[in-house]
Design an enzyme around this catalytic site. Structure first.
Site, PDB file in Angstrom:
ATOM      1  CB  SER A 167      45.813  39.025  35.262  1.00 51.82           C
ATOM      2  OG  SER A 167      45.944  40.382  35.620  1.00 51.82           O
TER       3      SER A 167
ATOM      4  CD  GLU B 161      33.843  41.921  35.296  1.00 49.32           C
ATOM      5  OE1 GLU B 161      35.034  41.747  35.595  1.00 49.32           O
ATOM      6  OE2 GLU B 161      32.933  42.015  36.141  1.00 49.32           O
TER       7      GLU B 161
ATOM      8  CB  SER C 139      45.721  44.279  35.714  1.00 44.17           C
ATOM      9  OG  SER C 139      45.245  43.622  36.867  1.00 44.17           O
TER      10      SER C 139
ATOM     11  CB  CYS D 196      42.153  34.504  40.551  1.00 40.65           C
ATOM     12  SG  CYS D 196      41.788  35.015  38.855  1.00 40.65           S
TER      13      CYS D 196
ATOM     14  CB  CYS E 256      36.000  34.454  35.202  1.00 40.78           C
ATOM     15  SG  CYS E 256      35.967  33.938  36.930  1.00 40.78           S
TER      16      CYS E 256
ATOM     17  CG  HIS F  33      38.367  40.599  31.015  1.00 39.30           C
ATOM     18  ND1 HIS F  33      39.436  40.373  30.182  1.00 39.30           N
ATOM     19  CD2 HIS F  33      38.883  40.870  32.233  1.00 39.30           C
ATOM     20  CE1 HIS F  33      40.554  40.537  30.858  1.00 39.30           C
ATOM     21  NE2 HIS F  33      40.259  40.826  32.100  1.00 39.30           N
TER      22      HIS F  33
ATOM     23  CG  HIS G 256      43.149  43.108  31.252  1.00 38.34           C
ATOM     24  ND1 HIS G 256      42.068  43.749  31.799  1.00 38.34           N
ATOM     25  CD2 HIS G 256      42.879  42.992  29.918  1.00 38.34           C
ATOM     26  CE1 HIS G 256      41.182  44.007  30.849  1.00 38.34           C
ATOM     27  NE2 HIS G 256      41.647  43.549  29.699  1.00 38.34           N
TER      28      HIS G 256
END
Ligand code: SF4
Length: 413
Positions: free
Chosen positions: A371, A231, A327, A117, A201, A179, A146
């Site tokens: 990821s 996160e 992940s 992404c 991000c 994260h 991850h």
């Protein structure tokens, strides 16, 4: 002559050498090698010579080979053991038989979008650019994303991954992972004089901003997410006195809040859309005045990958999701496939593919978490093509154009 191999072990063919003919590539070698590792055997890899008449007068290595129809021609499968090694002989013979038993033509339904992404691309590029631009060590707090392959690649080019800042020397450069981190971590970095390059991000940063805003207006902030995920720890740290974590509908039933009229919620960015909708509904039933972002905290990449897999999972005999065990968005894809009634497995790469998954799998749906690098998808397709011809059908449910700008510090060439 085959590569020498220790007694009790085997040589896995990466190609078959047939006298007087072009060599034949063994595309499934990585899966065969992984199978042996799981059984506690450490094989070596190399070409295996298919015995012929010239071997009649000497003890050749014990080779077990097969030539099969592949996607664009012939492919090979082969193992060999040292002469006079009954254990190696048995391993090579049984391993070849096991993998030959799952050879068949297959259709691969390829989910799209899949793999990286925009947030992951940005985070990796930040570390790569810093490694290019700076002479000193580049420290990265936690895994930048991850994925074990990404981490190994960056570590090999000089990145130093640390769990906490106390192992980073004062004044050094440190990258915060995609994260995100809590304000307490930022404060510690400032106190220590660390140069921080933030690879959080932007969609995680958006959730942090919401956490502060909701807490500032006096709400109890209910964070829907998985305990212990980096996160979640970062988001919880924005307003720890005002935030509570719920993981599922059961947690909602047990929730105690100060004022039921003042409750907001947020979500981790990589949750399952369907599960999260249920939790939000449960929250709204208990707290009708609930405010929040809908499922919009679940990022576009997570949503798109779930939609893409949902479109094909029910048609497949098997779903393979490429991604690392830690992940979150990859784990959610496996759960989604299970909900569709299809056996599904998370694989780090082609070496994790198990023969027992493949015998009845004529149609395999393949995807990769946000990821997981795209080259791993290619490698899995190639590996499966070493076990019979494959027809790849890509099914796109959306097109992604999202890009995030890099921090100014690393933008200069
Ligand atoms: S999965 Fe979503 S939130 Fe996470 S890095 Fe990618 S875009 Fe950002």
């Amino acid at each position: 002559m085959n590569t020498p191999v220790s007694p009790g072990s085997v040589l896995v063919a990466d190609r078959l050498l047939i006298p007087g003919q072009p060599s034949i590539v063994c595309h499934a070698a990585q899966a065969v090698t992984g199978d042996l590792h799981r059984r506690g055997i450490t094989p070596v890899s190399g070409p295996v010579r298919v015995p012929d008449d010239t071997d009649r007068d000497r003890p050749p290595p014990l080779s077990f080979t097969a030539v099969l129809p592949g996607t664009g021609g012939q492919v090979g499968l082969g193992l060999s053991a040292t002469a006079h090694d009954p254990d190696g002989h048995a391993i090579a013979a049984t391993t070849l038989a096991t993998w030959l038993a799952v050879v068949r033509p297959r259709t691969l339904l390829l989910a799209s979008p899949r793999s990286f992404c925009a947030g992951v691309e940005r985070a990796i590029e930040i570390v790569e650019r810093l490694l290019d631009q700076r002479n000193g060590p580049i420290y990265v707090r936690k895994e930048i994303v991850h994925n074990a392959h990404v981490i190994a690649g960056l570590r090999a080019t000089g990145a130093v991954f640390v769990d906490e800042l106390d192992t980073v020397p004062d004044g050094a450069t440190v990258v915060f992972s995609a994260h995100g981190v809590s304000p307490a971590v930022r404060a510690e970095a400032a106190r220590r004089g660390l140069e921080v390059i933030d690879a959080t991000c932007p969609l995680v940063t958006k959730v942090h901003t919401e956490a502060r805003r909701f807490a500032e207006r006096g709400d109890t902030v209910v964070l829907i997410g998985h305990a212990g995920h980096e996160e979640v720890e970062g988001t919880l740290g924005e307003a720890p006195e005002h935030t509570v974590l719920v993981e599922n509908v059961d947690d909602v039933a047990n929730l105690v809040v100060q004022d039921p009229q003042r409750v907001s919620y947020l979500t981790q960015t990589t949750l399952a859309v369907d599960d999260t909708t249920e939790v939000i509904e449960a929250l709204r039933t208990r707290f009708p005045a609930l405010r929040g972002p809908g499922t919009a905290d679940i990022c576009y990449a997570t949503t798109n990958r779930q939609d893409a897999l949902k479109a094909i999972a029910g048609e497949a005999d098997l779903v393979l999701v490429i991604g690392s065990m830690n992940s979150s968005n990859s784990q959610r894809l496996v759960e989604l496939a299970h909900r569709a009634g299809t056996p599904a497995h998370l694989i780090n790469d082609a070496s994790n593919i198990r023969p027992e998954w493949l015998a009845d799998a004529g149609v395999i749906a393949l995807t990769a978490g946000a990821s997981a690098p795209a080259h791993l998808v290619e490698s899995v397709i190639t590996t499966l093509g070493g076990l019979g011809p494959v027809t790849v059908v890509e099914r796109a449910t959306s097109t992604e154009t999202m890009r995030f700008t890099l921090p100014i510090t690393v933008r200069q060439p």
